[in-house]
Each structure stands twice: as structure tokens, then as C-alpha cells.
Design an enzyme around this catalytic site. Sequence first.
Site, short mmCIF file in Angstrom:
data_model
loop_
_atom_site.label_atom_id
_atom_site.label_comp_id
_atom_site.label_asym_id
_atom_site.label_seq_id
_atom_site.Cartn_x
_atom_site.Cartn_y
_atom_site.Cartn_z
N ARG A 15 0.85 -1.20 0.00
CA ARG A 15 0.00 0.00 0.00
C ARG A 15 0.89 1.26 0.00
O ARG A 15 0.95 1.99 -0.97
CB ARG A 15 -0.94 -0.04 1.23
CG ARG A 15 -2.07 0.98 1.16
CD ARG A 15 -1.67 2.38 1.57
NE ARG A 15 -1.14 2.42 2.93
CZ ARG A 15 -0.53 3.49 3.42
NH1 ARG A 15 -0.39 4.57 2.70
NH2 ARG A 15 -0.05 3.46 4.66
N HIS A 206 4.01 3.77 12.95
CA HIS A 206 4.29 3.76 11.50
C HIS A 206 5.36 4.82 11.31
O HIS A 206 5.09 6.01 11.46
CB HIS A 206 2.97 4.11 10.79
CG HIS A 206 3.04 4.21 9.31
ND1 HIS A 206 2.61 3.19 8.49
CD2 HIS A 206 3.45 5.20 8.48
CE1 HIS A 206 2.75 3.56 7.22
NE2 HIS A 206 3.26 4.78 7.19
N HIS A 208 8.36 6.71 9.27
CA HIS A 208 9.07 7.04 8.03
C HIS A 208 10.47 7.55 8.35
O HIS A 208 10.74 8.00 9.47
CB HIS A 208 8.28 8.06 7.21
CG HIS A 208 7.18 7.44 6.42
ND1 HIS A 208 7.34 7.02 5.12
CD2 HIS A 208 5.91 7.13 6.76
CE1 HIS A 208 6.21 6.50 4.69
NE2 HIS A 208 5.32 6.54 5.66
N CYS A 239 4.58 9.56 1.38
CA CYS A 239 3.26 10.19 1.32
C CYS A 239 3.29 11.20 0.19
O CYS A 239 4.19 12.03 0.12
CB CYS A 239 2.97 10.88 2.65
SG CYS A 239 1.44 11.82 2.65
N ASN A 248 9.46 3.95 4.39
CA ASN A 248 9.23 3.38 5.72
C ASN A 248 10.49 2.67 6.18
O ASN A 248 11.45 2.48 5.42
CB ASN A 248 8.10 2.35 5.64
CG ASN A 248 6.75 2.98 5.40
OD1 ASN A 248 6.05 3.33 6.33
ND2 ASN A 248 6.38 3.14 4.14
ZN ZN Z 1 3.35 5.92 5.43
#
Ligand code: ZN
Length: 311
Positions: A15, A206, A208, A239, A248
Site C-alpha cells: 500500500r 508507523h 518514516h 506520502c 518506511n
Molecule cells: Zn506511510
Amino acid sequence: MALPSKVKIREVAPRDGFQSWPDFIPTNRKLEIIQAMIRAGVTEIEATSFVNPKAIPQMSDATEVIKSVPRPGCNYCALVPNLKGAQMALEAGTDEIAVFISASEPHNMANVRRNITDSMADLNAIFGLAKDKGTPVIGAIVVAFGCPYQGDVPVDAVFRLADAYLSRGATAVILADTTGMATPPRIDGLVRAYKERFPNTSFGLHLHNNRGTAMANLYAALEAGVNMFDTALGGIGGCPNVPHAAGNLPTEDVVYMLEDIGVDTGIDLLAIIDAAHLLEKILGQILPGQVMKSGPRDPEIASKICSVGHA
Ligand code: ZN
């Protein structure tokens, strides 16, 4: 505090990574990569996103992906930006949906062209639909550790969203450092405050790597007791609404470090490196992951599976 003995890894490359890749990746190649992840022991995959295909054509095969992923073997989550996305994801038969709202107004506006109140207005209907189907919902809080437009994000803005998710029955909350603005003390501060405000609830991070702090942030989170992390094969991701977005945390880098410090991920290091190499081959570009280049600690295995001098 002792580190957790075990953590849950949510693999988000299909994703977060594929949506920010410049080209559309053919569905069968996406499925090939998902299969390689599952072979390595990945059990949680954020497989796609039900967004407007005009805005993000890389995700235009979301329904096909969810219908074609290998079953059983994995819990497949789909990201949804609104009620329409949730309807489509549930119809396609996703195992779990993830809703997301930014903790800052300017980022939410840039990301989904709505203010936070309007995004929150969809939550009742989304949670209601999912409940009817018996599908769990997790809630992501975007830019929880800093916003590229506004800078610092007040903790109350984060808690307001967490409360909105949890009060509607979210099974977990994801605190996202979408912009890589966190540092270890910021992670420690928000995680500890969060645990105090929402005790005995499930949440993950999450992270980055826009500023090179993501692995340090993960370690700080482990020390604060966090036991769920989003990572992406090869370190891809980004993003579209963050200037100079970076990927990530690479799944294989995280598995390498956690294995060495005695934290179980359930993922086989050599097999996940294999999957990262497959991803690199399919994408045709050198990826940010480090362990896929340098290999595991065993020099003999490292020299066999990773080409010395790899760029
Ligand atoms: Zn992300």
C-alpha cells in the site's frame, strides 16, 4: 523496562510503497511480492488502498488485489479514506480496514481535501458498515509526531482522533510519523502519554525515515513497550503530500535488528531478504533497504546472497 519479547509487524509496502511508486505495478507482480512476503512468515499485510483511482492510479486495482491475494495465510488490511472506500473494501472482502485522518488540519486538507471534522463525520457509517460485516477496523493517526505544514502537532489533536476511533470499536490505533519528524524523546513522550490516556488498548507505530531517525525511533518505542510496527519491504513508501517524502523502515532491516536483540517477529530473515531482492528486480531500481545489500551476520551466507559492492 525490558524490551517486548515479541512484536507484530504490519507489512505496508503493497500500500504505502506501491501507491507512491511513480509507475503502476502490474497486479500479478504485486501478488508475486505478497506471496514472497507470506513465504517469509509475514502475517499482516496492508495490501492496498481504496482511494480515488484518478488521484492515485497506482491503487486502481484495489478490488482485484483483495480478491486475488492468496488465502488463507495472512490478514489483509485495506486503507480507506472515506465511506465510499470502506464500502468498496468490504465488498471486495478485505479482512480488515484501516481508516486514517491527519492530526493537523493543513495535512488532512492536502491529503484528502477535507477538514478533520468532515473526515470524522464518516466514522459512524464506516464503523457501522464494518460491524455489520464483522470486519475489524483500525484507525491511523497521520502526522502524529509533526506536520510538514504546521510543525508541532498538539497531543490533544492526536488523542481526539484516538478517542474517536476507540470509542467506535477500533481494534487498534496506529500513530504515524508520516513525515519522519520524530526523534526518540518525542516517541517516548507521546507513547507514554498515550498509554496513560488509553490504557490496555492496542496501538502501533508507523515510522518514516525522512530524517534518518526511524530506526532510533523504533528502538525508543520498544523501550517504551510498543509491540506493533508498520514496516515496508525494501524501505519503499512515502506520502504524496509530504515534501521530500522518504520510505518506511525496511522490513528486513527491522527483522535483522530485532532478531539480534532477541525480539521475535515471526519473520525469517533470509526469506524476507529474498523477497526484498525480488521487489528490487520487479521495480528495477535500487531500494533504500540496507540489510538486503549487506546481508545477515554470517559472512558465508552474506557473501552468497548479497553481492559484495552492491551500490
Ligand atoms: Zn506511510
